[in-house]
Design a protein around this motif. Structure first.
Motif, PDB file in Angstrom:
ATOM      1  N   VAL A 141      20.202  46.812   7.299  1.00 32.15           N
ATOM      2  CA  VAL A 141      20.484  48.211   7.596  1.00 32.15           C
ATOM      3  C   VAL A 141      19.571  48.648   8.731  1.00 32.15           C
ATOM      4  N   ALA A 142      20.026  49.601   9.530  1.00 32.91           N
ATOM      5  CA  ALA A 142      19.243  50.015  10.693  1.00 32.91           C
ATOM      6  C   ALA A 142      19.397  51.498  10.965  1.00 32.91           C
ATOM      7  N   SER A 143      18.438  52.024  11.687  1.00 37.49           N
ATOM      8  CA  SER A 143      18.519  53.351  12.281  1.00 37.49           C
ATOM      9  C   SER A 143      19.792  53.431  13.126  1.00 37.49           C
ATOM     10  N   GLY A 172      25.826  36.371   7.900  1.00 36.77           N
ATOM     11  CA  GLY A 172      27.214  36.739   7.629  1.00 36.77           C
ATOM     12  C   GLY A 172      27.369  38.133   7.059  1.00 36.77           C
ATOM     13  N   LEU A 173      26.511  39.031   7.502  1.00 36.92           N
ATOM     14  CA  LEU A 173      26.509  40.391   6.972  1.00 36.92           C
ATOM     15  C   LEU A 173      26.896  41.405   8.033  1.00 36.92           C
ATOM     16  N   LYS A 174      27.261  42.586   7.589  1.00 36.55           N
ATOM     17  CA  LYS A 174      27.499  43.726   8.463  1.00 36.55           C
ATOM     18  C   LYS A 174      26.230  44.582   8.472  1.00 36.55           C
ATOM     19  N   THR A 175      25.858  45.077   9.628  1.00 36.71           N
ATOM     20  CA  THR A 175      24.709  45.985   9.703  1.00 36.71           C
ATOM     21  C   THR A 175      25.124  47.367   9.220  1.00 36.71           C
ATOM     22  N   GLU A 176      24.489  47.826   8.164  1.00 35.31           N
ATOM     23  CA  GLU A 176      24.729  49.176   7.670  1.00 35.31           C
ATOM     24  C   GLU A 176      23.876  50.166   8.463  1.00 35.31           C
ATOM     25  N   VAL A 177      24.189  51.452   8.336  1.00 33.16           N
ATOM     26  CA  VAL A 177      23.439  52.500   9.039  1.00 33.16           C
ATOM     27  C   VAL A 177      22.829  53.442   8.011  1.00 33.16           C
ATOM     28  N   ASP A 178      21.553  53.745   8.183  1.00 33.20           N
ATOM     29  CA  ASP A 178      20.896  54.741   7.342  1.00 33.20           C
ATOM     30  C   ASP A 178      20.158  55.705   8.268  1.00 33.20           C
ATOM     31  N   GLU A 179      20.621  56.941   8.308  1.00 35.52           N
ATOM     32  CA  GLU A 179      20.024  57.961   9.178  1.00 35.52           C
ATOM     33  C   GLU A 179      18.550  58.192   8.877  1.00 35.52           C
ATOM     34  N   ARG A 180      18.125  57.868   7.667  1.00 34.44           N
ATOM     35  CA  ARG A 180      16.736  58.106   7.278  1.00 34.44           C
ATOM     36  C   ARG A 180      15.760  57.172   7.998  1.00 34.44           C
ATOM     37  N   LEU A 181      16.270  56.119   8.619  1.00 35.61           N
ATOM     38  CA  LEU A 181      15.420  55.166   9.337  1.00 35.61           C
ATOM     39  C   LEU A 181      15.188  55.561  10.798  1.00 35.61           C
ATOM     40  N   ALA A 215      19.737  45.158  -2.549  1.00 43.14           N
ATOM     41  CA  ALA A 215      19.383  43.735  -2.453  1.00 43.14           C
ATOM     42  C   ALA A 215      18.615  43.258  -3.684  1.00 43.14           C
ATOM     43  N   ARG A 216      18.821  43.860  -4.820  1.00 40.29           N
ATOM     44  CA  ARG A 216      18.063  43.519  -6.029  1.00 40.29           C
ATOM     45  C   ARG A 216      17.983  42.012  -6.240  1.00 40.29           C
ATOM     46  N   GLY A 217      16.755  41.508  -6.400  1.00 39.30           N
ATOM     47  CA  GLY A 217      16.562  40.092  -6.633  1.00 39.30           C
ATOM     48  C   GLY A 217      16.657  39.234  -5.386  1.00 39.30           C
ATOM     49  N   HIS A 218      16.834  39.876  -4.228  1.00 41.49           N
ATOM     50  CA  HIS A 218      16.979  39.152  -2.960  1.00 41.49           C
ATOM     51  C   HIS A 218      16.068  39.817  -1.925  1.00 41.49           C
ATOM     52  N   GLU A 219      16.498  39.812  -0.657  1.00 43.71           N
ATOM     53  CA  GLU A 219      15.715  40.421   0.415  1.00 43.71           C
ATOM     54  C   GLU A 219      16.605  41.290   1.297  1.00 43.71           C
ATOM     55  N   ALA A 220      16.019  42.323   1.851  1.00 44.87           N
ATOM     56  CA  ALA A 220      16.722  43.230   2.758  1.00 44.87           C
ATOM     57  C   ALA A 220      15.897  43.409   4.021  1.00 44.87           C
ATOM     58  N   VAL A 221      16.570  43.732   5.121  1.00 37.98           N
ATOM     59  CA  VAL A 221      15.911  44.060   6.382  1.00 37.98           C
ATOM     60  C   VAL A 221      16.335  45.462   6.791  1.00 37.98           C
ATOM     61  N   CYS A 222      15.355  46.327   7.065  1.00 40.94           N
ATOM     62  CA  CYS A 222      15.612  47.683   7.538  1.00 40.94           C
ATOM     63  C   CYS A 222      14.977  47.815   8.928  1.00 40.94           C
ATOM     64  N   VAL A 223      15.768  48.048   9.960  1.00 40.58           N
ATOM     65  CA  VAL A 223      15.234  48.162  11.311  1.00 40.58           C
ATOM     66  C   VAL A 223      15.000  49.632  11.647  1.00 40.58           C
ATOM     67  N   SER A 224      13.760  49.938  11.992  1.00 35.07           N
ATOM     68  CA  SER A 224      13.382  51.327  12.249  1.00 35.07           C
ATOM     69  C   SER A 224      12.464  51.382  13.472  1.00 35.07           C
ATOM     70  N   HIS A 225      11.522  52.324  13.465  1.00 35.21           N
ATOM     71  CA  HIS A 225      10.717  52.651  14.633  1.00 35.21           C
ATOM     72  C   HIS A 225       9.241  52.725  14.260  1.00 35.21           C
TER      73      HIS A 225
END
Length: 226
Positions: free
Chosen positions: A57-59, A76-85, A143-153
């Motif tokens: 997920v990313a800004s 093999g994932l889609k980048t989600e968007v989270d305005e909070r980032l 991502a419970r039990g796995h890993e997530a990446v959040c791209v921010s600033h």
């Protein structure tokens, strides 16, 4: 505790931006990664290729989306968007602002520089923390039990780390440990943060003035983050 209860959320800063004018771009649109920034993003994607990434997920800003793209593609994932980032709000957005360029001598700017503890020039630190902790919690749940990446600033990442480590939020911007394309990794057991790590997979690609190789060690660039 089983592995199903352990989740890692990597809070990543975007790569280098093409910004030849040296503008404090903040939340402005159309600021994209430079060629070096794209190389940084690819490097981190390679670094994370064997990790159990199930959520990216990313800004909404272009530089964050472009940084996240190769990581998502590698899994093999889609980048989600989270305005909070998103980047922190800043009254000096769109200006060239820093020591030596005359901005500090402009009387119209002085009223915005009265309180570095809030800070008076932009979005309050605590408000950044609230939204960022919400984004981290959502990524953890996805991502419970796995890993997530959040791209921010840089600034939102740094104050979030300070909060999680129970440090004061106001700080010297030159001493933030949050280089371009770095990973600040939060490990959760259940819903509780149990450790925080920091790594720089693209450190060898950083410009010399950001690593201390060009002289005095200056771990960050612009005074108000990017």
């Amino acid at each position: 505790m089983s592995s199903k209860d352990v989740t890692v959320v990597h809070l990543m800063r975007h790569g280098e931006v093409h910004n030849p004018a040296g503008v404090l771009y903040g939340r402005l649109p159309d600021y994209h990664l430079s060629a070096l920034g794209r190389e940084m993003a690819e490097r981190v994607a390679e670094h994370l290729a064997d990790r159990d990434i199930t959520h990216v997920v990313a800004s909404p800003l272009e530089r964050a989306q472009e940084t996240a793209a190769p990581i998502a593609a590698a899994h093999g994932l889609k980048t989600e968007v989270d305005e909070r980032l998103i980047e922190a709000e800043n009254i000096f957005q769109g200006k060239t602002f820093g020591v030596g360029d005359g901005s500090l001598r402009n009387p119209s700017h002085w009223k915005h520089l009265t309180n570095p503890f809030r800070p008076s020039w932009g979005e309050p630190y605590i408000e950044q923390v609230v939204r960022m902790m919400g984004a981290l919690g959502a990524a953890r749940d996805a991502a419970r039990g796995h890993e997530a990446v959040c791209v921010s600033h840089q600034l939102p990442i740094w104050v979030t780390r300070c909060f999680a480590e129970r440090r004061r939020l106001w700080h010297d911007p030159r001493k933030r440990q949050c280089s371009l394309a770095s990973l600040t990794s939060f490990t959760y057991e259940g819903d509780k943060i149990v450790s925080i790590g920091y790594s720089e997979p693209a450190r060898d690609l950083l410009p010399a003035h950001l690593t201390g190789k060009g002289g005095k060690n200056q771990p960050v660039g612009k005074s108000f983050g990017a």
